[in-house]
Write an enzyme that holds these catalytic residues in place. Structure first.
Site, PDB file in Angstrom:
ATOM      1  N   GLY A  69       2.463  -1.894 -10.354  1.00 51.52           N
ATOM      2  CA  GLY A  69       2.344  -3.207 -10.961  1.00 51.52           C
ATOM      3  C   GLY A  69       2.064  -3.130 -12.449  1.00 51.52           C
ATOM      4  O   GLY A  69       1.858  -2.051 -13.012  1.00 51.52           O
ATOM      5  N   GLY A 124       2.812  -1.446  -6.551  1.00 47.65           N
ATOM      6  CA  GLY A 124       3.657  -2.621  -6.438  1.00 47.65           C
ATOM      7  C   GLY A 124       5.099  -2.303  -6.104  1.00 47.65           C
ATOM      8  O   GLY A 124       5.802  -3.126  -5.492  1.00 47.65           O
ATOM      9  N   GLU A 147      -4.479   3.973  -5.337  1.00 45.85           N
ATOM     10  CA  GLU A 147      -5.479   3.011  -5.805  1.00 45.85           C
ATOM     11  C   GLU A 147      -6.901   3.533  -5.783  1.00 45.85           C
ATOM     12  O   GLU A 147      -7.752   3.060  -6.540  1.00 45.85           O
ATOM     13  CB  GLU A 147      -5.382   1.721  -4.976  1.00 45.85           C
ATOM     14  CG  GLU A 147      -4.189   0.837  -5.328  1.00 45.85           C
ATOM     15  CD  GLU A 147      -2.896   1.341  -4.732  1.00 45.85           C
ATOM     16  OE1 GLU A 147      -1.840   0.783  -5.065  1.00 45.85           O
ATOM     17  OE2 GLU A 147      -2.926   2.307  -3.936  1.00 45.85           O
ATOM     18  N   ASP A 155      -2.927  -2.257  -1.657  1.00 47.72           N
ATOM     19  CA  ASP A 155      -2.605  -3.655  -1.356  1.00 47.72           C
ATOM     20  C   ASP A 155      -1.106  -3.796  -1.096  1.00 47.72           C
ATOM     21  O   ASP A 155      -0.512  -2.915  -0.496  1.00 47.72           O
ATOM     22  CB  ASP A 155      -3.101  -4.568  -2.486  1.00 47.72           C
ATOM     23  CG  ASP A 155      -2.387  -4.327  -3.812  1.00 47.72           C
ATOM     24  OD1 ASP A 155      -1.978  -3.187  -4.079  1.00 47.72           O
ATOM     25  OD2 ASP A 155      -2.246  -5.290  -4.601  1.00 47.72           O
TER      26      ASP A 155
END
Length: 377
Positions: A69, A124, A147, A155
């Site tokens: 991301g 992402g 992460e 996520d």
């Protein structure tokens, strides 16, 4: 130049193949809010257009499909440098809401959607890839959810796909940020086909040559036939192009290491392992340097999310992500690894023993007790 390039390619029986290309080669196609907003409205358009036979989603260049991301702007949002994006919502909240809406839409897209997951696919990028119905990996694929190293958790649907991996592989990957190769992804259920990286143009040409039918079943039959042919050719290459699966090779050992009720016992088992295996050594190093709070969060995330529906997964992850953006650990991890790049994050809790259970529990409390932003998924 547009952040996403959309091209239409004529195909058999009056159909067309759509290619959507993330167009930021310099940033390794890091997923931005602009990209999300360009892609999101296209999915229902393609779904409803009877001329669209299949969609290819890939990234510019050869190095990455999508390396994650837009961490830089997320960091600015967390430290208050980014203006409010819309209404009273800040950038981080807006980004996560729209990103998860897009990821969920990909999971639900019924026409053939091929994601070309060559090169680096992280964070992402894996969110875009995981829900597609045709996920292609190549000999250069390097896929991870790192992460724990930035004080966050896996996520973009990680709660869903980590819980559906063989044995305790998902927990291991979440805690250790271990990178997967093509064979790992196929074994873990994150990829459907292995195709050598120089066959991307050939794939499009073969798809254009298909005598497409009109029914959804016929569209999938056409795509599967093409991908199956290319995979068989790729697997038959000499010398072999597909690397060995480290997850399969270490499966029994991974299960044994993760086979403890308490997180502390899992981490102790991993760190006390004496090994000269470089793959396991890298996993140990990631745990030593990772955020203890993130490890506790990941452990709780996977345990709590085991039986959630896809909709519930994205709702729960939105709660976690927005809370993590305010809690400070994520901010510090990004600062140390990606902004200042000093490699010395000052984690809130210095060890697992110091992690405050109430602090972790608060991250799971929804910021929206009335109307959740993802209620309509």
């Amino acid at each position: 130049m547009s952040a996403v390039l959309f091209t239409e390619h004529p195909a058999g029986n009056g159909k067309k193949i759509i290619r959507a290309r993330l167009n930021s080669e310099k940033s390794l196609n890091a997923l931005t809010l602009e990209m999300i907003r360009l892609l999101a409205p296209k999915l229902p358009e393609w779904q409803d257009d009877p001329c669209v036979a299949a969609v290819i989603l890939d990234g510019a260049g050869e190095k990455a499909f999508c390396a994650g991301g837009d961490i830089v702007n997320l960091y600015k949002g967390m430290v208050g440098e980014t203006p409010v994006a819309e209404g009273e919502r800040g950038f981080c909240e807006t980004f996560f809401i729209e990103e998860y809406q897009l990821d969920h839409a990909i999971h639900c897209f019924s026409k053939p959607l091929i994601v070309w997951g060559s090169g680096i696919v992280m964070g992402g990028g894996l969110g875009l890839m995981a829900g597609a119905n045709y996920r292609v990996v190549t000999e250069s694929s390097r896929i991870a959810m790192p992460e724990v190293s930035i004080g966050l958790y896996p996520d973009v649907g990680g709660t869903w796909f980590l819980n559906r991996m063989p044995g305790r592989v998902g927990l291991f990957l979440g805690l250790t940020a271990s990178a997967m190769n093509a064979a790992d992804c196929r074994y873990a259920g994150l990829a459907d086909r292995f195709i050598q990286s120089d066959k991307r143009a050939q794939m499009l040409e073969l798809l254009q040559a298909v005598a497409w039918g009109d029914q959804l079943e016929a569209l999938h039959h056409g795509v599967n036939t093409v991908l199956r042919q290319l995979e068989q050719e790729s697997l038959a290459a000499q010398p072999p192009l597909q690397p060995e699966s480290q997850l399969l090779k270490h499966f029994d050992q991974i299960n044994a290491l993760m086979d403890h009720y308490a997180l502390g016992d899992i981490v102790n088992a991993l760190l006390s392992l004496e090994t000269d295996d470089r793959w396991l050594q890298r996993a140990q190093a990631a745990v030593r340097s990772g955020s203890p709070a993130a490890m506790a969060l990941i452990f709780a995330q996977i345990k709590r999310g085991k039986h959630l529906s896809l909709k519930e997964v994205f709702q729960a992850e939105l709660d976690l992500s927005v809370n993590c953006a305010k809690a400070g650990e994520f901010t510090e991890g990004v600062r140390a690894l990606l902004i200042d790049k000093d490699g010395k994050p000052d984690w809130r809790f210095k060890s697992l023993d110091e992690v405050d259970a109430a602090w972790i529990e608060a991250l799971f409390v929804t910021p929206w007790p009335q109307q959740h932003p993802l209620a309509a998924l």
